[in-house]
Write a protein that holds these residues in place. Structure first.
Motif: not given
Length: 227
Positions: A31-39, A67-69, A91-92
């Protein structure tokens, strides 16, 4: 080497908006890896799912920091238009996403706004979208096609590190036998760890005692109420 460095500092730390560190370990690493891929997500939405207490909400706060979401409340779907909900945020975060399903058309419009404007949504839930009750076919299709990643139950190493960090945040040092005693008897969740450390600290302060296995045992057996 101290217990704190043995247990806590071996983990990658990610800051959240609250200022607290999120510890990265095998149960949450994907899950953290997905955050690291953002955006650079392949679509507008990411669903993070897992059992209560696994750290989904904390990870959502990490994403907001990254993200500043903006965090969205379910009631906003009743009163605000999707562009207004986004505002200028890239982002939201929709924590406990199933609580938003009472306004399926509004949620669909919010999803489409993200898609059309190149922005993103992170949704958290106890289960993946395939298990949600969604009546609006278009919304169900979009949610089921969204990227989805699970967080597992915290393992022993992660809970141990969390306990040590929670004590360290209170300027408290504890012996390894205390952590081991707590670990083998407590519920495996971040929230349970927080409640237990809070209760142990309160008892130690009230009785002006060091934190020992005996003191922890008295808390866990309910002398001060179950933490």
């Amino acid at each position: 080497m101290t217990l704190h460095s043995q247990l806590a500092l071996d983990f990658d730390h990610r800051p959240a908006l609250t200022g607290e560190d999120f510890l990265v370990a095998p149960p949450n690493a994907e899950a953290v890896a997905w955050l690291d891929r953002w955006p650079g997500w392949p679509g507008p939405a990411l669903v993070v799912h897992g059992p209560p207490g696994c750290g989904k909400t904390h990870l959502a706060m990490v994403f907001m920091s990254l993200s500043g979401g903006r965090l969205v409340a379910p009631d906003q779907l009743r009163t605000d238009d999707p562009p207004d909900i986004f505002g200028d945020a890239p982002a939201l975060v929709l924590d406990d996403a199933q609580s938003f399903l009472g306004r399926e058309e509004a949620l669909l419009h919010l999803y489409n706004t993200a898609l059309e404007t190149g922005r993103h949504m992170m949704l958290t839930s106890d289960s993946p979208p395939s298990r949600w009750t969604v009546r609006l076919a278009d919304l169900g299709s979009r949610l089921n096609s969204a990227s989805s990643v699970g967080i597992g139950e915290p393992d022993d190493a992660l809970i141990s590190a969390v306990l040590v960090k929670l004590f360290a945040d209170r300027q408290l040092k504890v012996e390894e036998d205390v952590i081991g005693y707590m670990l083998t008897r407590m519920e495996r969740s971040f929230e349970a760890a927080r409640r237990l450390v809070e209760a142990v600290d309160a008892k130690a302060l009230a009785e002006r005692r060091n934190i020992t296995v005996k003191l922890v045992s008295s808390v866990m057996q309910g002398d001060d109420g179950n933490p």
